[in-house]
Motif scaffolding. Structure first.
Motif, PDB file in Angstrom:
ATOM      1  N   ARG A 150       0.834  -1.213   0.000  1.00  0.00           N
ATOM      2  CA  ARG A 150       0.000   0.000   0.000  1.00  0.00           C
ATOM      3  C   ARG A 150       0.859   1.249   0.000  1.00  0.00           C
ATOM      4  O   ARG A 150       0.564   2.227  -0.698  1.00  0.00           O
ATOM      5  N   TYR A 151       1.942   1.258   0.778  1.00  0.00           N
ATOM      6  CA  TYR A 151       2.832   2.418   0.804  1.00  0.00           C
ATOM      7  C   TYR A 151       3.470   2.634  -0.571  1.00  0.00           C
ATOM      8  O   TYR A 151       3.571   3.769  -1.032  1.00  0.00           O
ATOM      9  N   SER A 152       3.877   1.563  -1.216  1.00  0.00           N
ATOM     10  CA  SER A 152       4.466   1.683  -2.552  1.00  0.00           C
ATOM     11  C   SER A 152       3.452   2.262  -3.536  1.00  0.00           C
ATOM     12  O   SER A 152       3.800   3.102  -4.375  1.00  0.00           O
ATOM     13  N   MET A 153       2.202   1.819  -3.429  1.00  0.00           N
ATOM     14  CA  MET A 153       1.160   2.345  -4.305  1.00  0.00           C
ATOM     15  C   MET A 153       0.907   3.821  -4.014  1.00  0.00           C
ATOM     16  O   MET A 153       0.707   4.627  -4.925  1.00  0.00           O
ATOM     17  N   TYR A 154       0.937   4.209  -2.739  1.00  0.00           N
ATOM     18  CA  TYR A 154       0.782   5.616  -2.355  1.00  0.00           C
ATOM     19  C   TYR A 154       1.885   6.464  -2.975  1.00  0.00           C
ATOM     20  O   TYR A 154       1.625   7.505  -3.569  1.00  0.00           O
ATOM     21  N   ARG A 155       3.140   6.010  -2.821  1.00  0.00           N
ATOM     22  CA  ARG A 155       4.276   6.781  -3.365  1.00  0.00           C
ATOM     23  C   ARG A 155       4.173   6.902  -4.881  1.00  0.00           C
ATOM     24  O   ARG A 155       4.435   7.965  -5.439  1.00  0.00           O
ATOM     25  N   GLN A 156       3.783   5.833  -5.553  1.00  0.00           N
ATOM     26  CA  GLN A 156       3.646   5.874  -7.008  1.00  0.00           C
ATOM     27  C   GLN A 156       2.551   6.856  -7.413  1.00  0.00           C
ATOM     28  O   GLN A 156       2.741   7.659  -8.328  1.00  0.00           O
ATOM     29  N   LEU A 193      -7.552  20.086  -9.260  1.00  0.00           N
ATOM     30  CA  LEU A 193      -6.663  19.850  -8.127  1.00  0.00           C
ATOM     31  C   LEU A 193      -5.613  20.935  -8.035  1.00  0.00           C
ATOM     32  O   LEU A 193      -5.259  21.559  -9.031  1.00  0.00           O
ATOM     33  N   SER A 194      -5.100  21.132  -6.834  1.00  0.00           N
ATOM     34  CA  SER A 194      -3.940  21.988  -6.642  1.00  0.00           C
ATOM     35  C   SER A 194      -2.844  21.143  -6.008  1.00  0.00           C
ATOM     36  O   SER A 194      -3.108  20.067  -5.471  1.00  0.00           O
ATOM     37  N   ARG A 195      -1.636  21.639  -6.051  1.00  0.00           N
ATOM     38  CA  ARG A 195      -0.515  20.868  -5.503  1.00  0.00           C
ATOM     39  C   ARG A 195      -0.673  20.641  -4.002  1.00  0.00           C
ATOM     40  O   ARG A 195      -0.166  19.663  -3.460  1.00  0.00           O
ATOM     41  N   GLY A 196      -1.382  21.500  -3.326  1.00  0.00           N
ATOM     42  CA  GLY A 196      -1.565  21.389  -1.883  1.00  0.00           C
ATOM     43  C   GLY A 196      -2.418  20.208  -1.450  1.00  0.00           C
ATOM     44  O   GLY A 196      -2.372  19.819  -0.286  1.00  0.00           O
ATOM     45  N   VAL A 197      -3.192  19.641  -2.348  1.00  0.00           N
ATOM     46  CA  VAL A 197      -4.084  18.542  -1.972  1.00  0.00           C
ATOM     47  C   VAL A 197      -3.615  17.194  -2.501  1.00  0.00           C
ATOM     48  O   VAL A 197      -4.296  16.186  -2.317  1.00  0.00           O
ATOM     49  N   LEU A 198      -2.449  17.143  -3.117  1.00  0.00           N
ATOM     50  CA  LEU A 198      -2.002  15.901  -3.748  1.00  0.00           C
ATOM     51  C   LEU A 198      -1.762  14.781  -2.740  1.00  0.00           C
ATOM     52  O   LEU A 198      -2.084  13.626  -3.006  1.00  0.00           O
ATOM     53  N   LYS A 199      -1.199  15.115  -1.572  1.00  0.00           N
ATOM     54  CA  LYS A 199      -0.990  14.074  -0.551  1.00  0.00           C
ATOM     55  C   LYS A 199      -2.326  13.506  -0.090  1.00  0.00           C
ATOM     56  O   LYS A 199      -2.463  12.297   0.083  1.00  0.00           O
ATOM     57  N   ALA A 200      -3.296  14.384   0.108  1.00  0.00           N
ATOM     58  CA  ALA A 200      -4.620  13.925   0.553  1.00  0.00           C
ATOM     59  C   ALA A 200      -5.285  13.068  -0.523  1.00  0.00           C
ATOM     60  O   ALA A 200      -5.912  12.058  -0.198  1.00  0.00           O
ATOM     61  N   VAL A 201      -5.127  13.446  -1.778  1.00  0.00           N
ATOM     62  CA  VAL A 201      -5.718  12.670  -2.875  1.00  0.00           C
ATOM     63  C   VAL A 201      -5.070  11.299  -2.952  1.00  0.00           C
ATOM     64  O   VAL A 201      -5.750  10.280  -3.080  1.00  0.00           O
ATOM     65  N   ALA A 202      -3.748  11.236  -2.862  1.00  0.00           N
ATOM     66  CA  ALA A 202      -3.037   9.964  -2.916  1.00  0.00           C
ATOM     67  C   ALA A 202      -3.416   9.087  -1.719  1.00  0.00           C
ATOM     68  O   ALA A 202      -3.635   7.875  -1.867  1.00  0.00           O
ATOM     69  N   THR A 203      -3.516   9.679  -0.536  1.00  0.00           N
ATOM     70  CA  THR A 203      -3.901   8.926   0.655  1.00  0.00           C
ATOM     71  C   THR A 203      -5.302   8.353   0.520  1.00  0.00           C
ATOM     72  O   THR A 203      -5.545   7.178   0.819  1.00  0.00           O
ATOM     73  N   GLU A 204      -6.241   9.177   0.070  1.00  0.00           N
ATOM     74  CA  GLU A 204      -7.620   8.705  -0.080  1.00  0.00           C
ATOM     75  C   GLU A 204      -7.721   7.625  -1.146  1.00  0.00           C
ATOM     76  O   GLU A 204      -8.469   6.663  -0.993  1.00  0.00           O
ATOM     77  N   VAL A 237      -5.430   5.403  -2.051  1.00  0.00           N
ATOM     78  CA  VAL A 237      -4.819   4.128  -1.645  1.00  0.00           C
ATOM     79  C   VAL A 237      -5.434   3.575  -0.363  1.00  0.00           C
ATOM     80  O   VAL A 237      -5.766   2.393  -0.287  1.00  0.00           O
ATOM     81  N   TYR A 238      -5.586   4.422   0.635  1.00  0.00           N
ATOM     82  CA  TYR A 238      -6.020   3.953   1.943  1.00  0.00           C
ATOM     83  C   TYR A 238      -7.521   4.150   2.188  1.00  0.00           C
ATOM     84  O   TYR A 238      -8.052   3.611   3.156  1.00  0.00           O
ATOM     85  N   GLY A 239      -8.165   4.959   1.364  1.00  0.00           N
ATOM     86  CA  GLY A 239      -9.586   5.199   1.526  1.00  0.00           C
ATOM     87  C   GLY A 239      -9.925   6.084   2.717  1.00  0.00           C
ATOM     88  O   GLY A 239     -11.014   6.015   3.236  1.00  0.00           O
ATOM     89  N   LYS A 240      -8.986   6.891   3.171  1.00  0.00           N
ATOM     90  CA  LYS A 240      -9.214   7.764   4.343  1.00  0.00           C
ATOM     91  C   LYS A 240      -9.401   9.183   3.899  1.00  0.00           C
ATOM     92  O   LYS A 240      -8.857   9.683   3.019  1.00  0.00           O
TER      93      LYS A 240
END
Length: 72
Positions: A32-38, A56-67, A69-72
């Motif tokens: 899951r972490y590898s998929m998040y990083r990718q 999207l903006s660059r400020g929300v990319l971590k949240a988008v990637a987290t949601e 992969v992890y569904g949070k």
């Protein structure tokens, strides 16, 4: 004469099962972490124009990637 028999599974069997479960959980977490990083890296490679087209903006990319992969 009466005989009593006590048969139980050896402790090592339970320990082996728990160790396998821990190893499986660790492998799943790593996948899951590898998929998040990718996902995050691919989003970072997009231009500002492409991100804007996606809403999207660059400020929300971590949240988008987290949601994603992890569904949070």
């Amino acid at each position: 004469m009466a005989y009593a028999s006590n048969t139980t599974a050896p402790l090592s069997f339970g320990l082996v099962a728990r160790l396998r479960a821990v190893a499986a959980d660790a492998a799943d977490a790593w996948a899951r972490y590898s998929m998040y990083r990718q996902t995050f890296n691919e989003l970072m490679e997009l231009s500002d124009r492409e991100l804007q087209d996606l809403g999207l903006s660059r400020g929300v990319l971590k949240a988008v990637a987290t949601e994603t992969v992890y569904g949070k």
